[in-house]
Design a protein around this motif. Structure first.
Motif, PDB file in Angstrom:
ATOM      1  N   ALA A  39       0.861  -1.191   0.000  1.00 56.90           N
ATOM      2  CA  ALA A  39       0.000   0.000   0.000  1.00 56.90           C
ATOM      3  C   ALA A  39       0.890   1.231   0.000  1.00 56.90           C
ATOM      4  CB  ALA A  39      -0.919   0.012   1.223  1.00 56.90           C
ATOM      5  N   MET A  40       0.382   2.370  -0.471  1.00 55.26           N
ATOM      6  CA  MET A  40       1.218   3.535  -0.736  1.00 55.26           C
ATOM      7  C   MET A  40       1.474   4.416   0.497  1.00 55.26           C
ATOM      8  SD  MET A  40      -1.378   5.672  -3.178  1.00 55.26           S
ATOM      9  CE  MET A  40      -3.125   5.701  -2.832  1.00 55.26           C
ATOM     10  N   ASN A  41       1.829   3.758   1.622  1.00 54.22           N
ATOM     11  CA  ASN A  41       2.284   4.488   2.803  1.00 54.22           C
ATOM     12  C   ASN A  41       3.741   4.880   2.584  1.00 54.22           C
ATOM     13  OD1 ASN A  41       0.991   1.564   4.134  1.00 54.22           O
ATOM     14  ND2 ASN A  41      -0.176   3.475   4.205  1.00 54.22           N
ATOM     15  N   LEU A 140       4.579  16.727   1.797  1.00 54.59           N
ATOM     16  CA  LEU A 140       3.845  16.571   0.538  1.00 54.59           C
ATOM     17  C   LEU A 140       3.834  15.109   0.137  1.00 54.59           C
ATOM     18  CD1 LEU A 140       5.819  19.358   0.296  1.00 54.59           C
ATOM     19  CD2 LEU A 140       4.311  19.692  -1.659  1.00 54.59           C
ATOM     20  N   ASP A 141       2.610  14.540   0.067  1.00 52.27           N
ATOM     21  CA  ASP A 141       2.502  13.109  -0.251  1.00 52.27           C
ATOM     22  C   ASP A 141       1.182  12.830  -0.960  1.00 52.27           C
ATOM     23  OD1 ASP A 141       2.501   9.970   1.604  1.00 52.27           O
ATOM     24  OD2 ASP A 141       3.306  10.488  -0.375  1.00 52.27           O
ATOM     25  N   HIS A 142       0.671  13.858  -1.671  1.00 51.02           N
ATOM     26  CA  HIS A 142      -0.621  13.683  -2.344  1.00 51.02           C
ATOM     27  C   HIS A 142      -0.422  13.479  -3.843  1.00 51.02           C
ATOM     28  CE1 HIS A 142       0.431  17.811  -2.812  1.00 51.02           C
ATOM     29  NE2 HIS A 142      -0.782  18.353  -2.939  1.00 51.02           N
ATOM     30  N   TRP A 143      -1.314  13.867  -4.662  1.00 53.66           N
ATOM     31  CA  TRP A 143      -1.146  13.684  -6.115  1.00 53.66           C
ATOM     32  C   TRP A 143       0.135  14.380  -6.544  1.00 53.66           C
ATOM     33  CZ3 TRP A 143      -6.858  15.319  -6.919  1.00 53.66           C
ATOM     34  CH2 TRP A 143      -7.671  14.186  -6.735  1.00 53.66           C
ATOM     35  N   LYS A 144       0.934  13.691  -7.320  1.00 56.49           N
ATOM     36  CA  LYS A 144       2.293  14.178  -7.632  1.00 56.49           C
ATOM     37  C   LYS A 144       2.261  15.421  -8.508  1.00 56.49           C
ATOM     38  CE  LYS A 144       2.812  10.816  -5.081  1.00 56.49           C
ATOM     39  NZ  LYS A 144       2.699  11.156  -3.628  1.00 56.49           N
ATOM     40  N   ASP A 145       1.188  15.591  -9.276  1.00 54.53           N
ATOM     41  CA  ASP A 145       1.106  16.791 -10.134  1.00 54.53           C
ATOM     42  C   ASP A 145       0.546  17.991  -9.347  1.00 54.53           C
ATOM     43  OD1 ASP A 145      -1.985  15.960 -11.968  1.00 54.53           O
ATOM     44  OD2 ASP A 145      -1.518  16.062  -9.825  1.00 54.53           O
ATOM     45  N   ALA A 168       9.096  16.330   0.727  1.00 52.43           N
ATOM     46  CA  ALA A 168       8.271  15.747  -0.333  1.00 52.43           C
ATOM     47  C   ALA A 168       8.590  14.271  -0.547  1.00 52.43           C
ATOM     48  CB  ALA A 168       8.495  16.521  -1.640  1.00 52.43           C
ATOM     49  N   ASP A 169       7.554  13.431  -0.530  1.00 58.78           N
ATOM     50  CA  ASP A 169       7.716  12.001  -0.800  1.00 58.78           C
ATOM     51  C   ASP A 169       7.641  11.754  -2.313  1.00 58.78           C
ATOM     52  OD1 ASP A 169       5.870   8.949  -0.162  1.00 58.78           O
ATOM     53  OD2 ASP A 169       8.025   9.291  -0.245  1.00 58.78           O
ATOM     54  N   ASN A 170       8.200  10.640  -2.760  1.00 57.82           N
ATOM     55  CA  ASN A 170       8.038  10.153  -4.137  1.00 57.82           C
ATOM     56  C   ASN A 170       8.629  11.030  -5.219  1.00 57.82           C
ATOM     57  OD1 ASN A 170       4.929   9.596  -2.763  1.00 57.82           O
ATOM     58  ND2 ASN A 170       6.264   7.879  -3.257  1.00 57.82           N
ATOM     59  N   VAL A 171       9.702  11.743  -4.908  1.00 57.53           N
ATOM     60  CA  VAL A 171      10.234  12.662  -5.915  1.00 57.53           C
ATOM     61  C   VAL A 171      10.890  11.913  -7.086  1.00 57.53           C
ATOM     62  CG1 VAL A 171      10.438  14.597  -4.313  1.00 57.53           C
ATOM     63  CG2 VAL A 171      12.390  13.033  -4.621  1.00 57.53           C
ATOM     64  N   LEU A 198      11.291   3.085  -2.799  1.00 61.49           N
ATOM     65  CA  LEU A 198       9.835   3.062  -2.780  1.00 61.49           C
ATOM     66  C   LEU A 198       9.408   2.105  -1.681  1.00 61.49           C
ATOM     67  CD1 LEU A 198       7.115   3.773  -4.221  1.00 61.49           C
ATOM     68  CD2 LEU A 198       7.444   1.648  -5.508  1.00 61.49           C
ATOM     69  N   GLU A 199       8.437   2.514  -0.898  1.00 64.28           N
ATOM     70  CA  GLU A 199       7.996   1.724   0.264  1.00 64.28           C
ATOM     71  C   GLU A 199       7.849   0.241  -0.054  1.00 64.28           C
ATOM     72  OE1 GLU A 199       6.622   4.609  -0.750  1.00 64.28           O
ATOM     73  OE2 GLU A 199       4.525   4.390  -1.198  1.00 64.28           O
ATOM     74  N   TYR A 200       8.458  -0.586   0.816  1.00 68.00           N
ATOM     75  CA  TYR A 200       8.332  -2.050   0.771  1.00 68.00           C
ATOM     76  C   TYR A 200       8.897  -2.667  -0.516  1.00 68.00           C
ATOM     77  CZ  TYR A 200       4.802  -0.179   3.965  1.00 68.00           C
ATOM     78  OH  TYR A 200       4.137   0.568   4.911  1.00 68.00           O
TER      79      TYR A 200
HETATM   80 MG   LIG Z   1       3.992   8.702  -0.975  1.00 65.88          MG
END
Ligand SMILES: [Mg+2]
Ligand SMILES: O=C(NCCc1nnc(-c2ccc3[nH]cnc3c2)[nH]1)c1cc(-c2ccc(F)cc2)cc(O)c1O
Length: 214
Positions: A39-41, A140-145, A168-171, A198-200
């Protein structure tokens, strides 16, 4: 009717974590995501980086964009000093409903205000409706755009002060190229990349920490 992944994640928390023990909630979610369903935690690896930044900033007012199931909400709230406040924005009502229960199970609801709605609509209301002056830390961890437009919106609304921290997550994955370009090239920010995964998974990802210089 079929359960959703967030519902199954909540069940795992209620089954395996101790009510009122935030660390056991975090562990139960990580165990569920490693052994049962991804899951995207933000996850445990990036979560440790998040913890170290939160502890270093020791913020009084935090904004989280993108609550999802409340995993990072619990991690952050668990480290906040007394009377500190975390406002977390969630667009999806189903995610929000699960997150409220995860946050309640951790016993941290006093420190957290979960607001449902679109970041673009809610950010301009932060001062007037939520009594916020400026944010010490934004996760910041919501929609990337939405990372870049929402950062510019926070600047325009005077919600950032000299020294405010954006994390910011997921850069890298899924990636936020326009946001990265902005905070790395703008003279108004001092940025630092924390390489992780990336998580997990073993896929590269990372967190970008940016200090607003005013
Ligand atoms: Mg994230
Ligand atoms: O999409 C993500 N996260 C965003 C969820 C969200 N949860 N809430 C929102 C929201 C969107 C507008 C909003 N406006 C106001 N609140 C808002 C909240 N968005 C996300 C995706 C991945 C991912 C990586 C690799 C893959 F193969 C598939 C997926 C990993 C991550 O760590 C993520 O954070």
């Amino acid at each position: 009717t079929q359960s959703t992944r967030p519902q199954r994640l909540l069940s795992a928390v209620q089954k395996n974590a101790t009510r009122g023990d935030p660390c056991s909630v975090v562990k139960a979610i990580d165990q569920f995501c490693r052994s049962k369903e991804w899951a995207m935690n933000v996850g445990d690896e990036k979560g440790c980086i998040l913890d170290s930044v939160v502890s270093e900033v020791n913020p009084t007012t935090v904004l989280e964009l993108g609550t999802y199931c409340g995993y990072s909400t619990v991690r952050i709230a668990n480290l906040l000093p007394p009377h500190a406040k975390l406002i977390t924005l969630e667009f999806n009502p189903d995610f929000a409903a699960i997150a409220r229960q995860v946050i309640a199970w951790s016993g941290l609801e006093e420190k957290v205000q979960l607001v449902e709605g679109a970041s673009g609509d809610l950010i301009p209301k932060m001062k007037e409706d939520f009594g916020v002056k400026t944010f010490d830390l934004v996760f910041l961890d919501h929609w990337k755009d939405r990372y870049l437009p929402d950062t510019k919106l926070m600047e325009a609304c005077g919600l950032l002060r000299k020294g405010s921290i954006l994390l910011a997550d997921n850069v890298i994955c899924p990636g936020t190229p326009d946001y990265l370009e902005y905070v790395r090239s703008s003279p108004r920010y001092e940025s630092q990349y924390f390489k992780s995964h990336l998580e997990y998974t073993k896929v590269e990802d990372g967190l970008e920490k940016s200090v607003f210089l005013g």
